[in-house]
Structures are given as structure tokens and as C-alpha cells.
Motif scaffolding. Structure first.
Motif, mmCIF file in Angstrom:
data_model
loop_
_atom_site.group_PDB
_atom_site.id
_atom_site.type_symbol
_atom_site.label_atom_id
_atom_site.label_comp_id
_atom_site.label_asym_id
_atom_site.label_seq_id
_atom_site.Cartn_x
_atom_site.Cartn_y
_atom_site.Cartn_z
ATOM 1 N N ARG A 23 -59.194 45.335 -37.327
ATOM 2 C CA ARG A 23 -58.496 46.051 -36.261
ATOM 3 C C ARG A 23 -57.829 47.308 -36.818
ATOM 4 N N ARG A 28 -55.057 50.227 -37.085
ATOM 5 C CA ARG A 28 -53.610 50.291 -36.837
ATOM 6 C C ARG A 28 -53.145 51.728 -36.984
ATOM 7 N N GLU A 44 -52.120 56.815 -29.235
ATOM 8 C CA GLU A 44 -50.910 56.114 -28.799
ATOM 9 C C GLU A 44 -49.980 57.054 -28.023
ATOM 10 N N SER A 70 -52.573 54.197 -21.526
ATOM 11 C CA SER A 70 -52.640 52.879 -22.141
ATOM 12 C C SER A 70 -53.821 52.877 -23.103
ATOM 13 N N TRP A 71 -53.749 51.992 -24.096
ATOM 14 C CA TRP A 71 -54.827 51.865 -25.059
ATOM 15 C C TRP A 71 -54.723 50.509 -25.718
ATOM 16 N N GLY A 72 -55.782 50.103 -26.393
ATOM 17 C CA GLY A 72 -55.739 48.819 -27.073
ATOM 18 C C GLY A 72 -56.996 48.563 -27.875
ATOM 19 N N ASP A 79 -59.634 45.226 -28.426
ATOM 20 C CA ASP A 79 -60.024 43.888 -27.981
ATOM 21 C C ASP A 79 -61.187 43.401 -28.832
#
Length: 152
Positions: free
Chosen positions: A104, A106, A125, A130-132, A134
Motif C-alpha cells: 500500500r 503511503r 491527499e 476523497s481518495w483511498g 483498496d
């Protein structure tokens, strides 16, 4: 103009005429090969074309910057290629970049002497609504995504 017998789609000069997507929904997808950094510019241009006349210039510039960061990260920090998709629906833009690496990403703020390296996810960011990240449902890998509201 004539209509194809099997598909019912309009034809000109023996080729299908692409239909314009509706104003409330438009999308693009692209596969990017491993380490093909020239593809980053092509993806950016495709997104620009998708958003042209569908959203404001400021939103389009932010979207281009963020897709550039995510695709570049996928190509530089993973061993494989990536699948890129963007969908504009109901004034919301969602961009997804899939890769086969389970690690992932960071965001981190690099030191002043790092040049421009390491700022990509910090920009995502800061600028995305929004962000992410998955994990993929099947197999190793992940989807890094962002959304921009009021993009229509």
C-alpha cells in the motif's frame, strides 16, 4: 449514412460512427505496460479529452495532475503495468489505477533537499475530495483511487 445489419449502429464509409456518451456519464479505460512512462502523457491527454466540455478548466487541471501522479507511482513503484479507468457521472469524477503490487502506498512529506520526489500522494491527499487504497477482491494487488466532486 447507412445502418449496420447486425448492430443497428450508424456506419459511414464502412466503419462504425462512435456515439457521443451522454453528458451525465462518460468514461475511459486504458492498460499501461510496465515501465512505459510515455504512457503517462497519453493517459493524461485521454482524460483531458474525456473532461473537455464536461467540466471546468480548474477541475480538469487538478484531475490531470492527480491521474499523472497515480499512474506514475504505479509504473515506478511496482513490477507490472497498470489498469487506469476514469468515470464522470452526475458531476463526480472517479479515477482508479489498479496494479498487481500488494504494498500500500503511503503519503509522506519529503525533506527540502529531496527535489520533487515523493510528493505525489501528498498532492492527491490535498487536492482530491476523497481518495483511498483498496485491495483487489481476487488476487494480489490494489486500486488507488480519487474522486472530485462538482466535476460536471
Amino acid at each position: 449514412m447507412r445502418v449496420g445489419a447486425k448492430t443497428g449502429k450508424p456506419w459511414r464509409r464502412g466503419r462504425p460512427v462512435p456515439r457521443e456518451p451522454s453528458q451525465d456519464q462518460a468514461e475511459m479505460t486504458r492498460s499501461v505496460r510496465r515501465a512505459d512512462l510515455k504512457a503517462v502523457g497519453r493517459v493524461r491527454r485521454e482524460l483531458r479529452e474525456l473532461l473537455r466540455q464536461r467540466c471546468g478548466a480548474d477541475t480538469a487541471h487538478v484531475a490531470e495532475l492527480l491521474i499523472t501522479e497515480l499512474v506514475t507511482n504505479a509504473l515506478v513503484h511496482t513490477e507490472g503495468g497498470a489498469e487506469v479507468s476514469a468515470r464522470l457521472k452526475d458531476a463526480r469524477l472517479r479515477v482508479e489505477v489498479r496494479d498487481a503490487a500488494a504494498r500500500r502506498p503511503r503519503p509522506f512529506v519529503p525533506s527540502a533537499d529531496d527535489g520533487t520526489h515523493g510528493r505525489g500522494l501528498v498532492l492527491v491527499e490535498a487536492l482530491a475530495d476523497s481518495w483511498g487504497v483498496d485491495p483487489l477482491a481476487l488476487g494480489p494487488g490494489k486500486v488507488v483511487w480519487f474522486e472530485l466532486e462538482d466535476a460536471g
